[in-house]
Design an enzyme around this catalytic site. Sequence first.
Site, PDB file in Angstrom:
ATOM      1  CB  THR A  52      47.591 -50.132   7.040  1.00 53.54           C
ATOM      2  OG1 THR A  52      48.743 -49.802   7.803  1.00 53.54           O
ATOM      3  CG2 THR A  52      46.466 -50.491   7.971  1.00 53.54           C
ATOM      4  NE  ARG A  81      41.380 -21.788  35.932  1.00 51.45           N
ATOM      5  CZ  ARG A  81      40.560 -22.036  34.924  1.00 51.45           C
ATOM      6  NH1 ARG A  81      40.137 -23.283  34.703  1.00 51.45           N
ATOM      7  NH2 ARG A  81      40.162 -21.077  34.135  1.00 51.45           N
ATOM      8  N   GLY A 135      43.129 -21.784  30.037  1.00 52.82           N
ATOM      9  CA  GLY A 135      44.250 -21.481  29.151  1.00 52.82           C
ATOM     10  C   GLY A 135      45.468 -22.353  29.402  1.00 52.82           C
ATOM     11  CB  THR A 158      42.215 -44.265  13.316  1.00 51.26           C
ATOM     12  OG1 THR A 158      41.688 -42.971  13.598  1.00 51.26           O
ATOM     13  CG2 THR A 158      42.171 -44.516  11.826  1.00 51.26           C
ATOM     14  CD  GLU A 194      44.399 -54.006  16.130  1.00 51.91           C
ATOM     15  OE1 GLU A 194      43.539 -54.890  16.230  1.00 51.91           O
ATOM     16  OE2 GLU A 194      45.430 -54.135  15.433  1.00 51.91           O
TER      17      GLU A 194
END
Lengths: 664, 664
Positions: free
Chosen positions: A138, A310, A401, A422, A424
């Site tokens: 590239t 949680r 959070g 993005t 290959e």
Amino acid sequence: MEEVDHLAHERSKAQFDGDAMKVVWAGSKHALDVADRMARLVASDPVFRKDNRPMLARKELFKNTLRKAAHAWKRINELHLTEEEASMLRVFVDEPSYVDLHWGMFVPAIKGQGTDEQQKKWLPLAYKMQIIGCYAQTELGHGSNVQGLETTATFDPKTDEFIIHSPTLTSSKWWPGGLGKVSTHAVVYARLITEGKDYGVHGFIVQLRSLDDHSPLPGITIGDIGTKFGNGAYNTMDNGVLQFDHVCIPRNQMLMRVSQVTREGKYIVSDVPRQLVYGTMVYVRQTIVSDASKALSRAVCIAVRYSAVRRQFGSQDGGPETQVIDYKTQQSRLFPLLASAYAFRFVGEWLKWLYADVTQRLQANDFSTLPEAHACTAGLKSLTTSATADGIEECRKLCGGHGYLCSSGLPELFAVYVPACTYEGDNVVLLLQVARFLMKTVSQLGSGKQPVGTTAYMGRAQHLMQYKCDVCGAEDWLKPSVILEAFEARAVRLAVNCAQNISKAPSPEEGFSELSADLVEAAVAHCQLIVVSKFIEKVQQDIPGRGVKEQLQILCNIYALSVLHKHLGDFLVTGCITPRQGSLANDQLRSLYSQIRPNAVALVDAFNYTDHYLGSVLGCYDGNVYPKLEEEAWKDPLNDSVVPDGYHEYVRPVLKQKFRVSRL
Amino acid sequence: MEEVDHLAHERSKAQFDGDAMKVVWAGSKHALDVADRMARLVASDPVFRKDNRPMLARKELFKNTLRKAAHAWKRINELHLTEEEASMLRVFVDEPSYVDLHWGMFVPAIKGQGTDEQQKKWLPLAYKMQIIGCYAQTELGHGSNVQGLETTATFDPKTDEFIIHSPTLTSSKWWPGGLGKVSTHAVVYARLITEGKDYGVHGFIVQLRSLDDHSPLPGITIGDIGTKFGNGAYNTMDNGVLQFDHVCIPRNQMLMRVSQVTREGKYIVSDVPRQLVYGTMVYVRQTIVSDASKALSRAVCIAVRYSAVRRQFGSQDGGPETQVIDYKTQQSRLFPLLASAYAFRFVGEWLKWLYADVTQRLQANDFSTLPEAHACTAGLKSLTTSATADGIEECRKLCGGHGYLCSSGLPELFAVYVPACTYEGDNVVLLLQVARFLMKTVSQLGSGKQPVGTTAYMGRAQHLMQYKCDVCGAEDWLKPSVILEAFEARAVRLAVNCAQNISKAPSPEEGFSELSADLVEAAVAHCQLIVVSKFIEKVQQDIPGRGVKEQLQILCNIYALSVLHKHLGDFLVTGCITPRQGSLANDQLRSLYSQIRPNAVALVDAFNYTDHYLGSVLGCYDGNVYPKLEEEAWKDPLNDSVVPDGYHEYVRPVLKQKFRVSRL
């Protein structure tokens, strides 16, 4: 810290044999053993510590990565690890570095595009890492469109050399990993010019740095392209920029397996079929799909465990609050991702088979299945990487959070993963390639040419265009044949609709371009069908272990029906199912969530990830989350002193109404 | 660098008066002027430089933020800026810091919950920043569920003091911004206990640090909670952890506007209505919606400009490649986000009006519209922040590989934005609150109680349940009344379906919990209707300026029809529109994309953002992207030396086959 398994109760609820599921996930007993040994090896070695990454400045971070890469290489040699073990070890080191490109791109490029002679010369050097290579394709102004590259390699018959040159700013090589600071060599892609003619883009082996003192060779300007997304993430990698000022290389450093330039400067195409290049693409993309399931499963493992630890709301008279994982809103976001991790694992496994099959055929000069295999891997690369990137971020949000803290591991996992959408092949560009293949397949229906492989269902287009889904109750949605036909009908109808709309345009190209957003949706439908059908195939195999098959069946249905729910518009607009049937699918989905719920923690345990590899306080095996969060917090450099650096210069003057703020 | 406007051609194509659009975006000529002056003030001051943030280690980064905050305060005072100007200046400084919490939470909490006497004592100190305050609500184990907080404030009648205490690890205050290193005071939320009885969570003003030497006061343990997502992002903020060990504060530091404890320890509820608290929530959430449009518009501005600069593929015979913005796949992802930025801007503007209206009513003891206003702001906060977080990441992907570089500004923008999905109410929890309100509204239909405000359409439920959309051609989808009715019908039907299904459950609570995923979808439909209807209302006003109204009409239709396309399943499953009508909407959408295309660059110019505020090489005003990318790259610390630090220890030994890797 006390050693209590806070998730023991969750684990005791599992309705299947966890060890057997580990084997299914790993692919085989052998694969599980190797992975297990390598993961422990890495986890127990302090050099491979990674929890401090987000606190290191770029230079320190990079130096640390060089250290890990050298240490890994040392251990690989000391322990005489096999290639399989070595590559597994690198997976668990879990830090992008120049090594990835050396083994993953430089070596395969020489193997795939080099002549036997070239391989004999370069591969032994590369195998021993006496040279370190990268893959310079590239450019600053050129990504997806490889044919648009500007770097030139002009043959000079006087010296028998190629002159590699960067004619413009936008022709700077840009992005190659390992290029910026480490690689001694590169496979460079450049326009081959000989006898005044431009023969398009070809690969060349170019030495970049001195093997004596590592300084760039004359004519070569080289550097790092700067900080990237995330705290650690890809900042451990020296993605590079490279400019050539008339750099000469011997003619025999052009990779000449497929085409050659003679001593006289004649361009000759060899009899080795060009299609071999596509075989390599199938290989690379198959590994990307397999990496997708790995990344997604890590995020899901963290989110599932923490959702079980949680508690929020729902406390009656002061008792403990409700586990977050028991909320339907949490389940409807989390369990489809758990199912997707398994789905991508199995489709990745199948792609390995596909690659082997394609390779065997190529060797026998049979190219018949290549276009279909190519479209299939392109599409699955796109589908799985997009879903994984989104899925990791969704898991982060599912952790509330605390998912925003680096100690949760999720920010790092996201930032290091997203480039897969993005590199290959940009995911949208790939889907358009799939769509182009689908349009071609549709246009050939009725011509007698039968669609093969993953497009075979299109041979039944006539039936599928007529088909009416016969679901009458929610339980009908559990039948594999019902799911499969609904997905097939949706995919065929979207493709045929596109083909019909294209045919109304002034020209096929204009139609394709105008309708490209719809074509992308048709391609996605096709790819989702592949994933669903491979999951169904997997579940129809013999799978040993108490309850294992049952759990996979549930996951398979969750995957299929959650995709259906998300893309309900597709199924309804094409008339594949009725609104009532859509609602029934949703009812079934809720029931499946309840069934998978008691098994959720055990299903992520089956990934067999060490706490080191997960790198997450929220996802730690024993669920002892809160003391660990606190412990991590105190490690931050800001906590080195009670009164922060800067207080006297910049806080006290504000409090004391003195605005003599010095300008540094 | 040469001064050429690479986007001049794009700008010349615009079909509307750009200056007039700037006024529309800013809200008024006055607002535009203030914003413009403050933006330039910040951009021209080197202390406010921010491009180096991703390269700074945590301590340096934090110190730099302290410096900026002090400098901003100095300038605000030197220049005698108004409150409006000062707050705008802080917006353009564009860096989270303790200052945000001081002005945004500490001061409003005292204003809203303090008695007149308390306000007289504390506000002047806060206004002059002689004390710096934060807002200590959430705890390590308690986020969304405020009623579950564990910190205690026990009244001791002997000393006339409250004893503030953290009884457990999970009761540690955790997350408050500004707490970790800077704040001298906090509004602390704790369970009020007096005469042996727990009266639930109340606010208290607690001094944390000495005003002499900034050291924590006795009994107070305090620190930073560690690195967060992103390179700079929220790492400029000292989110903190805080534990109390029996800390005594005078009784009169309980915020006593709504309830009090007497000298004798009696708990008394005052006659000030509790609903005032909800008024504050309406205010805070309105600012969050307005911030959403700001963040999304920044990302869109970057993506639109770079999409006009960047070219890929489509080159015929060596001519320039096609501008990426001309691809339909790019348009179908980018233009709905452009439209969303405008949509959120206008709904945010309307929310300001709503807040003013609610405040006026509260002062007149009229609480009738409060529940509706509360549900509406909760829903819009959720909708706009989720869409913005996803939208920023989509914009990053739309910039291809270069969007992954910090110099693109997008990683930072994403990482600093995403907490908005969690703070001030988790987005899913908020949607469930909206759903609860919708279910209540549905249950009261026919009771004679008319739904008000944004739920008024539900008063026409009977009509909307019967309604059939009469779209026959794509152009019918341009009529505001057609769009509005389709969205109303969808919202009402989803809500009524949920209500009917809940009524089949053993109890309403069980039904609500079981169907909560569907309820979230119904709430989203309701909120999208609000955004669409407020956009339509805006466009129906008088809007001066050549072509301005026309562009806004197109954006309004793009917003509505792209939402319809994305949620097509909802519209079809409820029978609001037919499959054919769905396809027509999609056809219309493509045509709208072509209409907006020539105006895209001018529409993002209308945001009037300076290059400093955008902080993006890809989004720079003049479009001169590539030289700037290269210039930024060379600034990276890794480029300080040609041969990287670590080469001799960790690279050379590999190349030279020496594995004596030292263990540091």
